[in-house]
Design a protein around this motif. Structure first.
Motif, mmCIF file in Angstrom:
data_model
loop_
_atom_site.group_PDB
_atom_site.id
_atom_site.type_symbol
_atom_site.label_atom_id
_atom_site.label_comp_id
_atom_site.label_asym_id
_atom_site.label_seq_id
_atom_site.Cartn_x
_atom_site.Cartn_y
_atom_site.Cartn_z
ATOM 1 N N ARG A 149 24.943 36.997 32.181
ATOM 2 C CA ARG A 149 24.897 37.916 31.045
ATOM 3 C C ARG A 149 24.546 39.331 31.499
ATOM 4 N NH1 ARG A 149 21.555 34.222 26.597
ATOM 5 N NH2 ARG A 149 23.036 32.489 26.534
ATOM 6 N N THR A 150 23.572 39.425 32.392
ATOM 7 C CA THR A 150 23.162 40.733 32.896
ATOM 8 C C THR A 150 24.289 41.396 33.678
ATOM 9 O OG1 THR A 150 20.859 40.002 33.043
ATOM 10 C CG2 THR A 150 21.478 41.950 34.323
ATOM 11 N N ALA A 151 24.992 40.614 34.489
ATOM 12 C CA ALA A 151 26.096 41.155 35.290
ATOM 13 C C ALA A 151 27.211 41.680 34.394
ATOM 14 C CB ALA A 151 26.629 40.084 36.237
ATOM 15 N N VAL A 152 27.532 40.933 33.336
ATOM 16 C CA VAL A 152 28.578 41.376 32.409
ATOM 17 C C VAL A 152 28.169 42.679 31.739
ATOM 18 C CG1 VAL A 152 29.828 40.826 30.287
ATOM 19 C CG2 VAL A 152 29.494 39.061 32.024
ATOM 20 N N ARG A 153 26.904 42.768 31.314
ATOM 21 C CA ARG A 153 26.417 43.996 30.678
ATOM 22 C C ARG A 153 26.507 45.188 31.625
ATOM 23 N NH1 ARG A 153 25.884 44.789 25.606
ATOM 24 N NH2 ARG A 153 24.363 43.127 25.216
ATOM 25 N N VAL A 154 26.089 45.000 32.879
ATOM 26 C CA VAL A 154 26.116 46.092 33.855
ATOM 27 C C VAL A 154 27.553 46.518 34.126
ATOM 28 C CG1 VAL A 154 25.664 46.681 36.255
ATOM 29 C CG2 VAL A 154 23.912 45.496 34.913
ATOM 30 N N MET A 155 28.451 45.537 34.342
ATOM 31 C CA MET A 155 29.865 45.857 34.601
ATOM 32 C C MET A 155 30.475 46.620 33.440
ATOM 33 S SD MET A 155 31.795 42.702 36.512
ATOM 34 C CE MET A 155 31.210 41.429 35.390
ATOM 35 N N GLU A 156 30.262 46.102 32.234
ATOM 36 C CA GLU A 156 30.891 46.701 31.069
ATOM 37 C C GLU A 156 30.396 48.118 30.844
ATOM 38 O OE1 GLU A 156 32.445 44.704 27.057
ATOM 39 O OE2 GLU A 156 30.263 44.597 27.272
ATOM 40 N N ASN A 157 29.088 48.328 30.918
ATOM 41 C CA ASN A 157 28.537 49.670 30.717
ATOM 42 C C ASN A 157 29.037 50.644 31.767
ATOM 43 O OD1 ASN A 157 27.172 48.520 28.603
ATOM 44 N ND2 ASN A 157 25.131 49.116 29.290
ATOM 45 N N LEU A 158 29.150 50.172 33.015
ATOM 46 C CA LEU A 158 29.637 51.031 34.097
ATOM 47 C C LEU A 158 31.083 51.438 33.866
ATOM 48 C CD1 LEU A 158 29.149 52.346 36.859
ATOM 49 C CD2 LEU A 158 29.865 50.180 37.928
ATOM 50 N N VAL A 159 31.907 50.467 33.483
ATOM 51 C CA VAL A 159 33.328 50.751 33.218
ATOM 52 C C VAL A 159 33.451 51.732 32.053
ATOM 53 C CG1 VAL A 159 35.479 49.738 32.373
ATOM 54 C CG2 VAL A 159 34.189 48.589 34.185
ATOM 55 N N TRP A 160 32.650 51.538 31.009
ATOM 56 C CA TRP A 160 32.679 52.466 29.870
ATOM 57 C C TRP A 160 32.299 53.886 30.293
ATOM 58 C CZ3 TRP A 160 29.354 49.140 26.002
ATOM 59 C CH2 TRP A 160 30.150 48.135 25.448
ATOM 60 N N ARG A 161 31.222 54.000 31.044
ATOM 61 C CA ARG A 161 30.694 55.321 31.389
ATOM 62 C C ARG A 161 31.666 56.123 32.254
ATOM 63 N NH1 ARG A 161 25.204 55.825 30.270
ATOM 64 N NH2 ARG A 161 24.139 53.860 29.767
ATOM 65 N N ARG A 162 32.400 55.460 33.113
ATOM 66 C CA ARG A 162 33.263 56.171 34.056
ATOM 67 C C ARG A 162 34.687 56.380 33.522
ATOM 68 N NH1 ARG A 162 31.575 57.281 38.911
ATOM 69 N NH2 ARG A 162 33.710 57.330 39.742
ATOM 70 N N ALA A 163 35.003 55.773 32.389
ATOM 71 C CA ALA A 163 36.344 55.925 31.819
ATOM 72 C C ALA A 163 36.535 57.321 31.240
ATOM 73 C CB ALA A 163 36.575 54.872 30.748
ATOM 74 N N SER A 164 37.737 57.850 31.392
ATOM 75 C CA SER A 164 38.062 59.132 30.772
ATOM 76 C C SER A 164 38.214 58.993 29.270
ATOM 77 C CB SER A 164 39.358 59.698 31.371
ATOM 78 O OG SER A 164 39.211 59.966 32.741
ATOM 79 N N VAL A 165 38.659 57.804 28.823
ATOM 80 C CA VAL A 165 38.845 57.528 27.404
ATOM 81 C C VAL A 165 38.445 56.085 27.140
ATOM 82 C CG1 VAL A 165 40.473 57.410 25.474
ATOM 83 C CG2 VAL A 165 40.782 59.150 27.246
ATOM 84 N N LEU A 166 37.790 55.841 26.003
ATOM 85 C CA LEU A 166 37.530 54.484 25.528
ATOM 86 C C LEU A 166 38.225 54.324 24.181
ATOM 87 C CD1 LEU A 166 33.724 54.057 26.316
ATOM 88 C CD2 LEU A 166 35.618 52.894 27.427
ATOM 89 N N LEU A 167 39.088 53.321 24.088
ATOM 90 C CA LEU A 167 39.816 53.053 22.852
ATOM 91 C C LEU A 167 39.106 51.913 22.122
ATOM 92 C CD1 LEU A 167 43.464 53.082 24.273
ATOM 93 C CD2 LEU A 167 42.169 55.004 23.325
#
Length: 389
Positions: A149-167
């Motif tokens: 659960r922690t790994a999924v949260r870290v991955m997801e937040n990281l991907v969100w933060r570095r994206a140019s756009v979130l749909l």
């Protein structure tokens, strides 16, 4: 947010494990986005998976690259081994793509991580399609270790933060993202919906005896579809001929089927998931379509696409829960919105059978065309993707 030089020419890749003609909401949503990008004249390529049994169905977009992956016994690309069987080759496919201008990534977060890494190496921007919040969903599944659960949260937040756009597919998803990573202008609500060409009020109606309710799509922990068995059992006393049809797959299907069998609910039938053209005939003939979200599991922001499939066919919805989906039904008169309680659901089913408070098919169709069409969601997605273009 990662910084990249602007590239107005080149190929934009949509990276997704699910794509049409697979009969899933995500597959249709991705197809609508690709078709909307194509209408702008840009070059777009889909990197996705092979779809066993659907090889002869013609694609409605021009440039698709498919890769074989591991699927579970129900044919889903589901579970971390399956995800990685797509994500690892995807990383190298993106590195090999000529004239890459940008990437749009579909969940899960492991795919987002592969896209993030490839985008960094290729020095191009990427967008992430936040159809839901995977870390929250993982938290509702019993038996998942805390480290996962922690790994999924870290991955997801990281991907969100570095994206140019979130749909974000709904205001609820948007608000949850902002709650987790803070306010940022890169998060755009593009909505979700259904292919209104596939789901219509006109056409064949399934040849089924007696009145029936229909449940289409996934049954998982956060859906809590078992409440419909409890409600159905109460309705049988006054309507012994009524039936309930599940066209479903998912983690809880076997459990629900066993429960119906043990309780002697012979009018509850579980059938395989069907393509849009076939399932729409069953939706058109139903008294109402059933949709649920278990409250209190951190997933109240979710809206099940099965709701849009029903309204596109002119069939009202019984929505149970305590979240965004309920408000959508209430605010737009799409059927019956009730608390997540068996008695309340049974009362809604009784009202549907009696025709009480039933919206017209014309109203439901008009609302869907205006507010829940995949074409309009695709167009909003293209507008939101301006930082990539």
């Amino acid at each position: 947010m990662a910084k990249h030089s602007r590239r107005t020419q080149g190929t934009y890749v949509v990276a997704t494990r699910l794509f049409a003609p697979e009969p899933t909401p995500a597959a249709s949503r991705n197809e609508a986005l690709v078709r909307a990008i194509e209408r702008t004249g840009r070059t777009v390529r889909v990197m996705t998976t092979t779809a066993p049994g659907l090889e002869k169905v013609p694609d409605r977009v021009r440039n698709i690259s498919r890769w074989p992956v591991k699927r579970d016994r129900q044919g889903h690309v589901k579970g971390y081994v399956s995800y990685l069987s797509f994500d690892i080759p995807l990383f190298f496919r993106l590195l090999a793509q000529r004239d890459l201008a940008g990437i749009i990534s579909e969940p899960p977060p492991t795919t987002g991580l592969a896209v993030m890494a490839a985008a960094a190496l290729r020095r191009v921007p990427y967008a992430y399609y936040a159809a839901d919040v995977w870390a929250d969903a993982t938290g509702t599944v019993e038996g998942v270790p805390w480290i996962v659960r922690t790994a999924v949260r870290v991955m997801e937040n990281l991907v969100w933060r570095r994206a140019s756009v979130l749909l974000a597919t709904s205001q609820g998803v948007h608000d949850r993202i902002i709650e987790l990573i803070g306010p940022r202008p890169s998060v755009a609500v593009v909505g979700n919906g259904i292919n209104i060409e596939d789901f219509t009020p006109h056409g064949d109606v399934a040849d089924e005896p007696g009145p029936y309710f229909v449940y289409t799509g996934t049954v998982s922990e956060w859906h809590g579809a078992g409440i419909f068995l409890d409600a159905y059992e109460r309705v049988l006393a006054d309507h012994p001929g009524v039936r309930m049809l599940f066209f479903s797959e998912g983690a809880h299907r076997d459990e629900l089927e066993q429960a119906a069998r043990e309780r002697g609910l012979d009018g509850v039938e579980f059938r395989r998931r069907l393509p849009a053209g076939e399932i729409s005939a069953y939706i058109r003939g139903a008294v109402a379509a059933l949709s649920s979200v278990t409250p209190g599991q951190g997933y109240d922001f979710a809206v099940a696409t099965k709701m849009f499939a029903a309204t596109a066919c002119g069939t009202p919805v019984i929505q149970t829960g305590d979240g965004y989906g309920n408000r959508l039904v209430e605010d737009n008169a799409l059927g019956w919105s009730v608390p997540y309680e068996a008695g309340a659901v049974a009362a809604a089913m009784q009202a549907a059978l009696a025709g009480e408070g039933r919206p017209s098919p014309e109203h439901l169709r008009d609302w869907t065309e205006r507010d829940a069409s995949l074409d309009s969601a695709g167009d909003r997605g293209v507008t939101a993707l301006a930082p990539l273009f």
